[in-house]
Design an enzyme around this catalytic site. Structure first.
Site, PDB file in Angstrom:
ATOM      1  N   CYS A  37      30.904  35.861  46.610  1.00 12.60           N
ATOM      2  CA  CYS A  37      31.742  35.094  45.942  1.00 12.60           C
ATOM      3  C   CYS A  37      33.220  36.000  45.781  1.00 12.60           C
ATOM      4  O   CYS A  37      34.089  35.547  45.642  1.00 12.60           O
ATOM      5  CB  CYS A  37      31.597  35.003  44.740  1.00 12.60           C
ATOM      6  N   HIS A  58      37.698  31.807  40.230  1.00  8.06           N
ATOM      7  CA  HIS A  58      36.736  31.727  41.297  1.00  8.06           C
ATOM      8  C   HIS A  58      35.999  30.545  40.435  1.00  8.06           C
ATOM      9  O   HIS A  58      35.937  30.786  40.044  1.00  8.06           O
ATOM     10  CB  HIS A  58      35.470  33.229  41.621  1.00  8.06           C
ATOM     11  N   ASN A 109      30.583  25.219  44.063  1.00  4.95           N
ATOM     12  CA  ASN A 109      30.753  27.109  44.384  1.00  4.95           C
ATOM     13  C   ASN A 109      30.724  27.098  45.799  1.00  4.95           C
ATOM     14  O   ASN A 109      29.997  26.909  46.195  1.00  4.95           O
ATOM     15  CB  ASN A 109      29.928  27.939  42.961  1.00  4.95           C
TER      16      ASN A 109
END
EC number: 2.3.1.180
Length: 326
Positions: free
Chosen positions: A113, A253, A283
Site C-alpha cells: 500500500c 492511504h 482499499n
C-alpha cells in the site's frame, strides 16, 4: 536546482461495483458492520478479462491526455503494484508496450500500500539526477480482488480494484519557470521495519507456487498505522520547519476511515482538509493515493499553489510521505 512536479493526474476504475449488501450474501457480515468499522460502502471489481496492466494503461492515458504530451516524450515509467500480470516481465514494461512508449525505461516497485509513495520518491530522485528525463509516468495499479480470500470476512470487505497515475515533469525542461518555480516535490521520507507477519499473503511463488491470499492482524495493523502515519507526517513537518496549520490538504492511504480519523486527531488537523475516497473505492493498495489525488484535483479540492502531504503505510511494514506544492 532541477526538481520535479506533478503536471497531471489520471485514474481508472472498473465498471463493476460491489456493495456491502452483496458481500453480506457471501460472508457473515452486514452493511452496518462494514460501514461502522471501515467507512466503506462499496468497492470496484475488475472484470475477469481485465489485467492490472489494463487498469494501469487506462489511468495512464487519462493522465497523458490531461498533460497534453506525447508518449514519445516520456522517459521513465514506474508501476507500483502487488498484483502484476505475470511474475516476469514487469507490469511496467507490459504497460509500456501497450502504450507504445518507445523512449522510456520502466520497472515495477513492490511496497504494497506504500508503493505509490515509494514510486514517486524514486521518480523524483531519478529526475533530479538525470536531465534527460523530461516526463515520468508513475502509476499505482491493483487487482486486489484476485488475492483476497472471499471467505474471510475480516479482509474481503476491505479491498477493491483500480489504478491511478501521475505525470511528473522535470523543471530542467520548463520554459515557464516563473509559473512552476514554487510547484514541486519538496521532500520525501521512506521507512520499513521488517515486521512482516502482521500483514502478508499466506504463500508466494517460491514458497507455495502461487500468489497466496491476504492475511491481516487487524488490531496490530491499526495500531502501527496510526502511530507510523502520524510520525511520518510529523517528521515531514519538522524537517521543513512547518506547522500542521501550514498544510492545506492531506491525502492519506485510503485503508480505513477509523485509521484516518485517529491520525487526524493525533495531529490536531482538520478533517475537512483530508481527502477521503475510502467509502467509494475501499482499499486499493498502491492505487489508493493516486486515485484519491486525481479525485481531489478534479473536484477541485486541491488547487494550484496549495501545499499538501501524501502519506501511506503498507505490508512490510513500509511507510512514508511526500510533501509537495501543487
Amino acid at each position: 536546482m532541477n526538481k520535479s512536479f506533478i503536471l497531471s493526474t489520471g485514474s481508472y476504475l472498473p465498471k463493476k461495483k460491489l456493495g456491502n449488501d452483496e458481500i453480506a450474501l457471501m460472508v457473515e457480515t452486514s452493511d452496518e458492520w462494514i460501514r461502522q468499522r471501515t467507512g466503506i460502502t462499496q468497492r470496484y471489481i475488475a472484470d475477469e478479462a481485465e489485467l492490472t496492466s489494463d487498469l494501469a494503461v487506462n489511468s495512464a492515458k487519462n493522465a497523458i491526455e490531461k498533460a497534453q504530451i506525447s508518449v514519445d516524450e516520456i522517459g521513465l515509467i514506474i508501476v507500483a503494484t502487488t498484483t502484476p500480470d505475470k511474475t516476469l516481465p514487469s507490469c511496467a514494461t507490459i504497460a509500456q508496450n501497450k502504450l507504445k512508449c518507445k523512449n522510456a525505461f520502466s520497472f515495477d516497485v513492490q511496497a504494497a500500500c506504500s508503493g505509490f509513495i515509494y514510486a514517486v520518491t524514486i521518480a523524483d530522485s531519478l529526475i533530479k539526477s538525470n536531465d534527460r528525463i523530461k516526463y515520468a509516468l508513475v502509476i499505482g495499479a491493483e487487482i486486489m480482488s484476485r488475492i483476497v480470500d472471499w471467505k474471510d470476512r475480516s479482509t474481503c470487505v476491505l479491498f477493491g480494484d483500480g489504478a491511478g497515475a501521475v505525470i511528473m515533469k522535470s523543471t530542467a525542461h520548463c520554459n515557464e519557470m516563473t509559473e512552476n518555480s514554487t510547484r514541486g516535490i519538496i521532500s520525501t521520507n521512506l521507512y520499513s521495519d521488517g515486521n512482516v507477519d502482521v500483514l502478508c499473503t499466506k504463500g508466494g511463488i517460491s514458497s507455495t507456487g502461487d500468489s497466496g491470499k491476504i492475511y491481516m492482524n487487524g488490531r496490530e495493523v491499526f495500531k502501527h498505522a496510526v502511530d507510523k502515519l502520524t510520525a511520518s507526517i510529523e517528521e515531514t513537518l519538522r524537517c521543513n520547519n512547518l506547522k500542521i496549520t501550514d498544510i492545506d490538504w492531506l491525502v492519506p492511504h485510503q485503508a480505513n476511515i477509523r485509521i484516518i480519523e485517529a491520525v487526524v486527531k493525533k495531529l490536531n488537523f482538520l478533517m475537512e482538509k483530508v481527502i477521503n475516497t475510502v467509502d467509494q473505492h475501499a482499499n486499493t493498495s498502491a492505487a489508493s493515493i493516486p486515485l484519491a489525488l486525481d479525485y481531489a484535483i478534479q473536484k477541485p479540492k486541491i488547487k494550484p499553489g496549495s501545499l499538501g502531504i501524501l502519506v501511506a503505510i503498507g505490508a512490510g511494514l513500509t511507510w512514508g510521505s511526500v510533501l509537495l506544492r501543487y
